[in-house]
Design a protein around this motif. Structure first.
Motif, PDB file in Angstrom:
ATOM      1  N   GLN A 122       0.876  -1.164   0.000  1.00  0.00           N
ATOM      2  CA  GLN A 122       0.000   0.000   0.000  1.00  0.00           C
ATOM      3  C   GLN A 122       0.916   1.218   0.000  1.00  0.00           C
ATOM      4  N   GLU A 124       0.009   4.590  -1.354  1.00  0.00           N
ATOM      5  CA  GLU A 124      -0.583   5.906  -1.124  1.00  0.00           C
ATOM      6  C   GLU A 124      -0.801   6.056   0.387  1.00  0.00           C
ATOM      7  N   PHE A 261      -6.321  -4.405   5.417  1.00  0.00           N
ATOM      8  CA  PHE A 261      -6.224  -3.197   4.595  1.00  0.00           C
ATOM      9  C   PHE A 261      -6.738  -2.010   5.387  1.00  0.00           C
ATOM     10  N   MET A 263      -7.831   0.930   4.336  1.00  0.00           N
ATOM     11  CA  MET A 263      -8.997   1.666   3.805  1.00  0.00           C
ATOM     12  C   MET A 263      -9.855   0.702   2.994  1.00  0.00           C
ATOM     13  N   ALA A 265      -9.995   0.436  -0.678  1.00  0.00           N
ATOM     14  CA  ALA A 265      -9.349  -0.135  -1.858  1.00  0.00           C
ATOM     15  C   ALA A 265      -8.311   0.850  -2.378  1.00  0.00           C
ATOM     16  N   MET A 266      -7.507   0.400  -3.330  1.00  0.00           N
ATOM     17  CA  MET A 266      -6.446   1.264  -3.847  1.00  0.00           C
ATOM     18  C   MET A 266      -6.309   1.084  -5.355  1.00  0.00           C
ATOM     19  N   GLU A 267      -6.224   2.221  -6.040  1.00  0.00           N
ATOM     20  CA  GLU A 267      -6.314   2.242  -7.500  1.00  0.00           C
ATOM     21  C   GLU A 267      -4.993   2.034  -8.224  1.00  0.00           C
ATOM     22  N   HIS A 300     -15.374   3.169  -8.340  1.00  0.00           N
ATOM     23  CA  HIS A 300     -14.506   4.262  -7.885  1.00  0.00           C
ATOM     24  C   HIS A 300     -13.046   4.004  -8.290  1.00  0.00           C
ATOM     25  N   GLU A 301     -12.546   2.837  -7.955  1.00  0.00           N
ATOM     26  CA  GLU A 301     -11.130   2.556  -8.251  1.00  0.00           C
ATOM     27  C   GLU A 301     -10.907   2.504  -9.764  1.00  0.00           C
ATOM     28  N   HIS A 304     -10.683   5.958 -11.229  1.00  0.00           N
ATOM     29  CA  HIS A 304      -9.403   6.614 -10.940  1.00  0.00           C
ATOM     30  C   HIS A 304      -8.394   6.423 -12.087  1.00  0.00           C
ATOM     31  N   LYS A 322      -8.462  14.423  -7.287  1.00  0.00           N
ATOM     32  CA  LYS A 322      -8.774  13.072  -7.760  1.00  0.00           C
ATOM     33  C   LYS A 322      -9.882  12.427  -6.937  1.00  0.00           C
ATOM     34  N   GLU A 323      -9.925  12.711  -5.624  1.00  0.00           N
ATOM     35  CA  GLU A 323     -10.903  11.989  -4.800  1.00  0.00           C
ATOM     36  C   GLU A 323     -12.311  12.585  -4.899  1.00  0.00           C
ATOM     37  N   ASN A 376      -1.905  11.187   5.845  1.00  0.00           N
ATOM     38  CA  ASN A 376      -2.929  10.134   5.987  1.00  0.00           C
ATOM     39  C   ASN A 376      -4.152  10.622   6.752  1.00  0.00           C
ATOM     40  N   TYR A 379      -7.326  12.063   4.434  1.00  0.00           N
ATOM     41  CA  TYR A 379      -8.269  11.265   3.619  1.00  0.00           C
ATOM     42  C   TYR A 379      -9.613  11.341   4.356  1.00  0.00           C
ATOM     43  N   TYR A 384     -13.163  13.966   0.450  1.00  0.00           N
ATOM     44  CA  TYR A 384     -13.885  13.033  -0.416  1.00  0.00           C
ATOM     45  C   TYR A 384     -15.321  13.504  -0.687  1.00  0.00           C
ATOM     46  N   GLN A 826      -2.393   4.707  11.484  1.00  0.00           N
ATOM     47  CA  GLN A 826      -3.514   5.211  10.662  1.00  0.00           C
ATOM     48  C   GLN A 826      -4.852   4.838  11.270  1.00  0.00           C
TER      49      GLN A 826
HETATM   50  N1  HT7 Z   1      -6.845   6.444  -3.182  1.00  0.00           N
HETATM   51  C1  HT7 Z   1      -7.005   5.450  -2.191  1.00  0.00           C
HETATM   52  C2  HT7 Z   1      -6.499   5.938  -0.901  1.00  0.00           C
HETATM   53  C3  HT7 Z   1      -6.011   4.886   0.020  1.00  0.00           C
HETATM   54  C4  HT7 Z   1      -5.225   5.127   1.128  1.00  0.00           C
HETATM   55  C5  HT7 Z   1      -4.736   6.285   1.656  1.00  0.00           C
HETATM   56  C6  HT7 Z   1      -3.987   6.220   2.831  1.00  0.00           C
HETATM   57  C7  HT7 Z   1      -3.734   4.991   3.426  1.00  0.00           C
HETATM   58  C8  HT7 Z   1      -4.254   3.839   2.884  1.00  0.00           C
HETATM   59  C9  HT7 Z   1      -4.998   3.912   1.732  1.00  0.00           C
HETATM   60  N2  HT7 Z   1      -5.613   2.955   1.018  1.00  0.00           N
HETATM   61  C10 HT7 Z   1      -6.220   3.550  -0.054  1.00  0.00           C
HETATM   62  C11 HT7 Z   1      -8.404   4.988  -2.034  1.00  0.00           C
HETATM   63  C12 HT7 Z   1      -9.372   5.679  -2.885  1.00  0.00           C
HETATM   64  O1  HT7 Z   1      -9.848   6.741  -2.562  1.00  0.00           O
HETATM   65  O2  HT7 Z   1      -9.665   5.207  -3.944  1.00  0.00           O
END
Ligand code: HT7
Ligand code: ZN
Length: 875
Positions: A122, A124, A261, A263, A265-267, A300-301, A304, A322-323, A376, A379, A384, A826
């Motif tokens: 991870q 971001e 995880f 959050m 998800a992550m793009e 969403h992902e 992105h 972006k968000e 962090n 977010y 958002y 976090q």
């Molecule tokens: N853009 C992604 C942000 C995210 C994130 C940020 C900080 C720590 C963990 C994280 N996991 C995902 C998610 C999104 O907005 O699509």
């Protein structure tokens, strides 16, 4: 800890044109080799000769510059960075670094870490610096080539961004896979995954006829829970082509689902990493709302890929670029796929209960923040959700076609760049030939504006004068606020409920969007034979608090007649709010409680309706949440809010027992969970009725809940029944909870529901239950979903018990924050927010909450994450 300021932004001094990464993967001892092809940035203004690479928790093995090993005097390492004292200024150069990392020790889940037996990343916002030294900032865009080497039995699947370019076997049962991403990207979009994963494969043909391979990777036992995620991905790909003209660009799109995880998800480019919560679904394990969220997050992902990856952020202050934009896009997508009316209400409800509270508290910040200690922490709901509202207002002001023109220009102008919110607005202006100077203030001004509206009707002149005033309460570091450009959508209703024509400045409209730009403005509507009822802020056209005095009769009228689905629902909500606040006053004055007959009549009408959108009908029946009500109170009285709201619910259940039962029976079917809008609507409406009937605490209500619990063949019905049982004195509560646990103990996501349900119960023994659950063998502080299910649900979804007068809830939360602080900062800092709103409570609770915040701040070795939230909460 240091504060970073937007005003200090400077372009990077160096660029990394390409990087080759070699990972020799191991749970506790991963070797990373990185070959950075670099040069000085021609736009850099700083003449310094040194190169500073960010890096944390890394062990250096080797370093060389242009093939020559560096001597100790040539570089310096601190806990946060490595400085190379002299690098070539007039030509490209190559830095080779070898370092070691320990994924197993990484409980913060940033960088490379272990989720179960799987390795994943991870990055971001600033996780890449925990993998190797790098220019870890979003405006450094680099082409990545990655080789992963690992034990073949332990890590048979090796994934990274882009396209697979090679693979091979090595001795000692090892193997390697090579990946290349043709698109330059910031390192926050880097990803790798290694593990024993099963692949669910499909494909998608793009609008230009290209075949894209789609692959979802999950643990073997979850292979039967990927159908919905795959379909959602295909729906999202098609929707983005049809709505924004945007096509996918690589030949492969991968999604990996992991249990651990931070959050949703992550793009990451071509390789999304998802919390299992937003991938896995089977009708018996996931609820209808889980299904909806999965489609929303997958969308969403995916979205992105353009709004975030192809065009990214210049710096982290631009996160909403972006968000906010991508949330707006995913809201549109879900609205189009399900019911636009229901989606808008759900989004506004979440915004008003949660983001408005953030915007009114000590952590308020603009959607483009100006300073942070730990990114962090930003977010946020503001970045958002309010960010999405700001984009939505642009859509409203420019119209769908104008907004699309602006987006087309933005994507064309900035493809491959790292840009700012300003660039986004500039594109909107240029494409539409408009000027949005005042609108820009939404990006820099925090706080929720208050819109106060008064009306005067002149029967003789047949004129309605609407006077609107806007103001915005002060927020941290922003005592004075300038007026904003607020789009106010309006309709008028004739006394018979039909639409009344809107005549403004000689032109007639059916509905109009007024541009409120001044502190006070009056709009005069002509040719009105009789006084109309005003339907204002239709569709919630701006994120403001509307202050417009209305009688109960007027609200009941709008609830019956407004053609705007949002405002019709809103009228019902405001009717309930008014009635509940009157009851709270009665409680304070120790007067007996009576429910106004008008409410019973209104609900009677709602239950008699036979509309098409049953989900919408269910929403009309839902009383405002306790947290929404809390947001409307100058000093929050959690007990009074709970008792008044419960009184309304119970009285309605008593008075309309037959109606609730009738509607329940009409829509109750024995079904294994079909996902048509109709089936979802039926379940939603039926379960709304069950929740009312459950208030009665009667033999019949207990039997109803138990029967549904036992017979349910889908999770929506099963969990609704269990929720009813848990929130009552049901004699079989313990047995049902135990049976549910036994049934689902191997499904982590279902067990999360089991924890959350108990933690959010309003029954008197809840705190003891929460303490007991902390000791349950299935509870684990290392698993964010579990922490959110128990500690998060108790502190954020159970105001009644979290705010217990004796302060036990606050003490408990602080204990858990401190335990999490070293494990996962976090998650720890997310939990602190439960204490941030202390100023909203009575003096005694304020003291108790502050005590715990002080205790947190005074703790040694506090993470930046927790320090920032706790100290700003106290400021
Ligand atoms: N853009 C992604 C942000 C995210 C994130 C940020 C900080 C720590 C963990 C994280 N996991 C995902 C998610 C999104 O907005 O699509
Ligand atoms: Zn996002």
């Amino acid at each position: 800890p240091q504060t970073v300021y937007l005003k200090d932004y400077t372009p990077p001094e160096y660029l990394i044109d390409s990087v080759e990464l070699n990972f020799d993967l191991d749970e506790q001892n991963t070797l990373v080799e990185s070959r950075l092809c670099m040069r000085r940035n021609p736009q850099s203004t700083d003449p310094g000769m040194s190169l500073i690479l960010a890096g944390e928790d890394l062990e250096l093995v080797n370093i060389s510059l242009d093939g020559k090993p560096l001597a100790e005097a040539d570089f310096a390492i601190t806990p946060e960075a490595m400085t190379l004292h002299r690098v070539p200024q007039d030509r490209p150069f190559v830095v080779n670094i070898e370092n070691r990392i320990n994924p197993k020790a990484n409980t913060a889940l940033e960088g490379l870490y272990l989720s179960g037996s799987m390795l994943c990343t991870q990055c971001e916002a600033q996780g890449f610096r925990k993998i190797t030294w790098f220019l870890d900032r979003p405006d450094v865009m680099t082409r990545f080539k990655t080789t992963l080497t690992a034990d073949k039995s332990q890590y048979p699947v090796l994934l990274s961004n882009g396209n697979k370019i090679g693979q091979g076997e090595l001795e000692h049962n090892r193997h390697w896979v090579g990946w290349e991403d043709p698109f330059a990207k910031p390192c926050y979009l880097f990803a790798l995954v290694a593990g024993q994963l099963a692949c669910v494969a499909d494909n998608f043909t793009t609008m230009s006829g290209r075949q894209i391979a789609l692959e979802i990777f999950v643990e073997q036992h979850n292979v039967d829970k990927c159908t919905h995620a795959m379909q959602s991905l295909k729906n999202a790909m098609r929707w983005d082509e049809e709505t924004y003209g945007l096509e996918y660009d690589l030949d492969l799109y991968m999604i990996v689902a992991v249990d651990h995880f931070n959050m949703g998800a992550m793009e990451n480019k071509g390789l999304n990493v998802f919390n299992t919560k937003f991938v896995l679904a089977r009708p018996d394990t996931a609820t209808d709302s889980d299904y909806e969220h999965i489609e929303g997050v997958i969308g969403h992902e995916y979205f992105h890929n353009w709004s975030g990856n192809r065009i990214t952020c210049r710096d982290w202050f631009q996160l909403s670029l972006k968000e906010g934009f991508t949330v707006f896009r995913d809201q549109q997508f879900t609205g189009d796929r399900t019911s636009a009316a229901v989606k808008r209400i759900e989004d506004v409800n979440a915004l008003r209960t949660r983001q408005f509270a953030e915007d009114a508290g000590p952590l308020a910040h603009p959607i483009r923040p100006e300073a942070y200690i730990e990114i962090n922490n930003f977010y946020t709901l503001t970045v958002y959700e309010k960010g999405a509202e700001v984009v939505r207002m642009l859509h409203t002001l420019l119209g769908a076609a104008g907004f699309r023109k602006g987006c087309d220009l933005y994507f064309a102008r900035h493809d491959g760049q790292a840009v700012t919110c300003e660039d986004f607005i500039n594109a909107m202006e240029a494409a539409n030939g408009v000027e949005l100077n005042q609108f820009r203030r939404w990006y820099s001004q925090a706080g929720t504006p208050v819109l106060t509206v008064s009306q005067q009707f002149d029967t003789q002149a047949q004129q309605l004068r609407l006077t609107m005033q806007q103001s915005c309460p002060p927020t941290p570091n922003q005592p004075e606020k300038a007026p904003l450009h607020i789009p106010v959508k309006l309709g008028l209703l004739a006394p018979d409920g039909s639409p009344a024509p809107i005549v403004l400045d000689g032109r007639q409209h059916e509905e109009i969007t007024l541009n409120l730009t001044q502190s006070e403005q009056t709009f005069v509507f002509d040719k009105l034979a009789r006084q109309p009822v005003v339907s204002l802020l239709r569709g919630f056209s701006a994120p403001v608090n509307l202050n417009m005095p209305r009688s109960l009769e007027e609200l009941a009228f709008l609830l019956q007649h407004d053609s705007d689905t949002f405002n019709r629902w809103e009228a019902g909500q405001q009717l309930a709010v008014k009635v509940i606040f009157d009851l709270i006053e009665d409680l304070h004055q120790q007067r007996p409680l009576h429910l106004n007959a008008l409410v019973v009549k209104a609900f009677n009408g709602l239950l008699a309706e036979e509309g098409d959108d049953l989900s919408y009908q269910a929403l009309l029946l839902a009383l405002p949440d306790e947290s929404y009500l809390a947001g409307q109170m100058p000093v929050i009285d959690v007990d009074a809010i709970h008792h008044a709201r419960e009184f309304v619910k119970t009285t309605l259940a008593h008075d309309l027992l037959d109606d609730f039962e009738r509607v329940y029976r009409i829509h109750h079917r024995d079904e294994s969970g079909k996902f048509s809008a109709d089936a979802i609507g039926r379940r939603r409406l039926k379960n709304a009725c069950l929740s009312y009937l459950n208030q009665l605490e009667s033999g019949a209500s207990y039997a109803l809940a138990k029967a549904q619990f036992e017979q349910a063949r889908n999770m929506t019905d099963q969990i609704a029944a269990l929720s009813a049982i848990v929130n009552s004195h049901h004699p079989d509560k313990a047995e049902c909870l135990d049976r549910f646990y036994q049934q689902w103990q191997r499904e982590a996501l279902v067990i999360d529901k089991w924890f959350a349900l108990q933690a959010s119960s309003h029954m008197p023994d809840t705190f003891a239950t929460v303490q007991r659950l902390m000791q349950h063998p299935a509870f684990d502080m290392h698993t964010p979903n579990r922490v959110r299910a128990l500690i998060g649900a108790f502190s954020q979804a159970n105001p009644l018990h979290f705010h217990a007068k004796n302060g036990e809830g606050y003490r408990f939360l602080a204990d858990q924050v401190l335990a999490l602080n070293t494990l996962n900062p976090q998650i720890a800092s997310r939990m602190v927010t439960g204490l941030a709103q202390w100023r909203r409570y009575d003096g005694k609770r304020q003291e108790l909450m502050k005590q715990q915040l002080h205790r947190i701040v005074a703790t040694e070795a506090l993470s930046k994450d927790v320090y920032e939230i706790a100290s700003k909460s106290l400021a």
